[in-house]
Write a protein that holds these residues in place. Structure first.
Motif, mmCIF file in Angstrom:
data_model
loop_
_atom_site.group_PDB
_atom_site.id
_atom_site.type_symbol
_atom_site.label_atom_id
_atom_site.label_comp_id
_atom_site.label_asym_id
_atom_site.label_seq_id
_atom_site.Cartn_x
_atom_site.Cartn_y
_atom_site.Cartn_z
ATOM 1 N N THR A 235 1.174 -1.485 0.369
ATOM 2 C CA THR A 235 0.031 0.629 0.091
ATOM 3 C C THR A 235 0.853 1.179 -0.644
ATOM 4 N N LYS A 236 1.765 1.544 0.929
ATOM 5 C CA LYS A 236 2.413 2.926 1.281
ATOM 6 C C LYS A 236 3.759 3.184 0.191
ATOM 7 N N ASP A 237 4.468 2.321 -0.419
ATOM 8 C CA ASP A 237 4.430 2.435 -1.686
ATOM 9 C C ASP A 237 4.318 2.479 -3.252
ATOM 10 N N GLU A 238 2.978 1.977 -3.433
ATOM 11 C CA GLU A 238 1.986 2.139 -4.371
ATOM 12 C C GLU A 238 1.117 3.525 -5.102
ATOM 13 N N TYR A 239 0.740 3.463 -3.291
ATOM 14 C CA TYR A 239 0.505 4.845 -2.688
ATOM 15 C C TYR A 239 1.095 6.004 -2.915
ATOM 16 N N GLU A 240 2.185 6.057 -2.770
ATOM 17 C CA GLU A 240 3.206 6.780 -2.951
ATOM 18 C C GLU A 240 3.274 7.551 -4.816
ATOM 19 N N LYS A 241 3.183 6.180 -5.142
ATOM 20 C CA LYS A 241 3.395 6.351 -6.812
ATOM 21 C C LYS A 241 2.693 6.412 -7.286
ATOM 22 N N LEU A 242 1.544 6.321 -7.144
ATOM 23 C CA LEU A 242 -0.041 6.565 -7.681
ATOM 24 C C LEU A 242 -0.489 8.219 -7.458
ATOM 25 N N LYS A 243 0.319 8.794 -6.281
ATOM 26 C CA LYS A 243 0.224 9.835 -5.852
ATOM 27 C C LYS A 243 1.046 11.188 -6.647
ATOM 28 N N LYS A 244 2.414 10.594 -6.940
ATOM 29 C CA LYS A 244 3.364 11.370 -8.065
ATOM 30 C C LYS A 244 2.732 11.449 -9.545
ATOM 31 N N GLU A 245 2.375 10.403 -10.006
ATOM 32 C CA GLU A 245 1.388 10.008 -11.156
ATOM 33 C C GLU A 245 1.210 10.631 -11.478
ATOM 34 N N ARG A 246 -0.452 11.432 -10.739
ATOM 35 C CA ARG A 246 -1.414 11.810 -10.431
ATOM 36 C C ARG A 246 -1.023 13.639 -11.164
ATOM 37 N N TRP A 247 0.044 13.682 -10.342
ATOM 38 C CA TRP A 247 0.285 14.765 -9.833
ATOM 39 C C TRP A 247 0.779 15.785 -10.876
ATOM 40 N N GLN A 248 1.442 14.390 -11.912
ATOM 41 C CA GLN A 248 2.443 15.114 -12.963
ATOM 42 C C GLN A 248 1.513 14.987 -14.526
ATOM 43 N N PHE A 249 0.272 14.043 -14.365
ATOM 44 C CA PHE A 249 0.158 14.172 -15.598
ATOM 45 C C PHE A 249 -0.949 15.370 -15.084
ATOM 46 N N TYR A 250 -1.076 16.389 -14.863
ATOM 47 C CA TYR A 250 -1.792 17.189 -14.728
ATOM 48 C C TYR A 250 -1.005 18.813 -15.636
ATOM 49 N N ALA A 275 -6.488 8.991 2.521
ATOM 50 C CA ALA A 275 -6.852 9.996 1.702
ATOM 51 C C ALA A 275 -6.340 11.502 1.128
ATOM 52 N N TYR A 276 -5.677 11.139 -0.125
ATOM 53 C CA TYR A 276 -5.972 13.219 -0.901
ATOM 54 C C TYR A 276 -6.000 13.281 -1.977
ATOM 55 N N ASP A 277 -6.621 14.763 -2.103
ATOM 56 C CA ASP A 277 -7.750 14.762 -3.399
ATOM 57 C C ASP A 277 -6.419 15.971 -3.771
ATOM 58 N N ILE A 278 -6.072 16.419 -5.126
ATOM 59 C CA ILE A 278 -5.103 17.171 -5.888
ATOM 60 C C ILE A 278 -6.507 18.267 -6.305
ATOM 61 N N GLU A 279 -6.240 19.580 -5.838
ATOM 62 C CA GLU A 279 -7.527 20.357 -5.953
ATOM 63 C C GLU A 279 -6.233 21.215 -6.529
ATOM 64 N N TYR A 280 -7.100 22.466 -7.422
ATOM 65 C CA TYR A 280 -6.840 22.991 -8.806
ATOM 66 C C TYR A 280 -7.545 24.818 -8.103
ATOM 67 N N GLY A 291 -9.112 12.453 -6.507
ATOM 68 C CA GLY A 291 -8.811 11.704 -5.346
ATOM 69 C C GLY A 291 -8.402 10.463 -5.640
ATOM 70 N N ILE A 292 -7.160 10.752 -4.574
ATOM 71 C CA ILE A 292 -6.277 8.989 -4.840
ATOM 72 C C ILE A 292 -6.288 8.555 -3.670
ATOM 73 N N HIS A 293 -6.815 7.478 -3.735
ATOM 74 C CA HIS A 293 -7.802 7.063 -1.919
ATOM 75 C C HIS A 293 -7.016 5.627 -1.974
#
Ligand code: ATP
Length: 462
Positions: A235-250, A275-280, A291-293
């Motif tokens: 969970t921890k590693d994959e969650y951090e990886k996904l957060k980074k990728e989703r931020w980069q996407f925007y 649970a974190y959200d990317i806010e604009y 949301g990245i949950h």
């Protein structure tokens, strides 16, 4: 009116004027909280979705796509918790009958109901502060008692009894449930192994009580969701990886990093791990874009329990049996669309003029190249420009425009965010070259017609 409201009004006006977004059913006086995407809007939305799909599936070895139906067995929504718990506190103004959300009214008097508060608490606080609230519509202070209102949209699909309330089939409130209920099918029929993901883009429906802020909150909208199935230890590693990728996407879609921020959910849903959200930074403030949950094993366990089917995973190497945990990335097409046009919108002072330009990232711009003959009634110019248009349109969305003066044609393309305009003039007939004008710098230079394709390929990044 504040500056930011003015900014949003300008964006809404441009979206309408240029065929990006229309209010629904306008000829019948409109239909609240529903919007239609026009010719350029549907292209921009498609480009956003295609880019997401490419990043999520094509470029990932272990993420596959899905297109599940909007309708499911109603049991799905019971198992997921939506039938019992997917609600907002609704009340009415007794004077003008406006429907209002208690939590939104609380915000207006400076009480922000976040995840820390249950709906019951929100209603209680509202009632304790009853005298402070005014109806935003008519200004009166007479409200009905707030009640919990379920957001699922019901239908009479397959129900021929005439009793609409009996066993309603729901329009999906999120696309994620379609993924969970197909998790086993995908496992059994494709060669995925944990960790793996299932991605889906599709419509979702919610009976939002106060749908405001243009396409930010609508009752019909599209989601781009990816559910990633993992061993709990990952969970921890994959969650951090996904957060980074989703931020980069925007960032890849051209959004300025200063206009993005993370918001951590302080109080988590009982099943959630993180649970974190990317806010604009929309003209109305920083609000949720995606949301990245980390959802634990809640979803698959619920569906396993309610369906009676085992949704356990058997690790082929370690022989360990477990219900996979899920981390998800859940974003809205409309919210990404709005963030992109807000971020791209510029008004620039020129020498004797101002121009409005949408500096949309080139790879998602609806029209990539506009081709103009300098004068419309000169046949040779017209034909040469048409020839270029006919050659390029196989590769890119192009527009041919011979109407009005060149300055007006440029302005029109600036407003729809077209990165390049190509003009065929009298020199073109002699030298087989054209003027190419850059949307952002407005600089022009000559390019040989035979080199146009290479120029565009090198510069459009598609
Ligand atoms: P909000 O708190 O703003 O209502 P949410 O937390 O309910 O959003 P989720 O259920 O996490 O939203 O949905 C995932 C994504 O779907 C959101 O980040 C958003 O981009 C999009 N979304 C949700 N509701 C709407 C809506 N009514 N209109 C447009 N997009 C929406």
């Amino acid at each position: 009116m504040t500056k930011n409201n003015k900014q949003l009004d300008k964006i809404i006006a441009l979206a309408k004027r240029r065929g990006f977004v229309y209010p629904s059913s306008e000829i019948y006086g409109g239909f609240a909280a529903i919007y239609d995407f026009g010719p350029y809007g549907s292209l921009l939305a498609k480009n956003i979705k295609d880019y997401w799909w490419k990043k999520m599936t094509q470029e990932k070895e272990n993420i596959v796509g899905l297109d599940s139906a909007i309708f499911t067995s109603p049991k799905v929504w019971e198992a997921s918790g939506h039938v019992s718990g997917f609600s907002d506190p609704l009340m009415e103004c007794k004077n003008c009958n406006a429907r209002l959300r208690a939590d939104t009214l609380l915000e207006e008097v400076g009480v922000f109901a976040d995840e820390k508060m249950s709906e019951k608490e929100i209603i209680e606080i509202f009632l304790n502060n009853k005298d402070k609230h005014k109806c935003p519509n008519c200004g009166k202070k007479d409200f009905s008692e707030p009640k919990s209102f379920n957001l699922l949209v019901k239908s009479n699909l397959g129900n021929f009894t005439g009793d609409f309330e009996k066993d309603p089939a729901y329009l999906r409130g999120e696309t994620a449930q379609g993924i969970y209920i197909n998790y086993k099918n995908v496992m059994d029929t494709s060669r995925v192994k944990i960790p793996f993901g299932i991605a889906q883009i599709g419509k979702a429906f919610r009976n939002e009580i106060t749908a405001r802020q243009f396409i930010f909150r609508t009752r019909e909208f599209e989601q781009m969701e990816m559910q990633y199935f993992i061993h709990p230890d990952m969970t921890k590693d994959e969650y951090e990886k996904l957060k980074k990728e989703r931020w980069q996407f925007y960032l890849d879609l051209g959004i300025k990093e200063d206009n993005l921020k993370w918001k951590k959910h302080e109080k988590l849903a009982f099943y959630a791990k993180e649970a974190y959200d990317i806010e604009y930074n929309y003209p109305f403030g920083f609000k949720e874009l995606e949301g990245i949950h980390a959802r634990g094993d809640y979803d698959l366990s619920q569906h396993s329990k309610h369906s009676g089917q085992s949704l356990e995973y058997l690790d082929p190497e370690t022989k360990e049996k477990y219900i996979p945990h899920v981390i998800e990335a859940s974003g809205g097409v409309g919210r990404a669309f709005l963030a992109i046009i807000c971020d791209a919108y510029c008004e620039e002072e020129l020498e004797n003029d101002t121009r409005t330009v949408l500096k949309i990232d080139k790879k998602i711009a609806p029209i990539k190249v506009a081709i103009f003959p300098l004068l419309k009634n000169k046949e040779k110019l017209f034909n040469k420009a048409k020839e270029i248009y006919n050659n390029l349109k196989n590769q890119y969305y192009c527009e041919f425009d011979s109407s009005g003066n060149i300055g007006k044609r440029y302005r029109r393309q600036d407003e729809i965010g077209t990165p390049y305009c190509v003009t065929v003039d009298f020199d073109s007939l002699e030298n087989d070259d054209v003027t190419i004008r850059d949307r952002d710098t407005m600089k022009q230079h000559r390019v040989k017609i035979e080199d146009l394709e290479t120029f565009l390929k090198d510069n459009l990044n598609v």
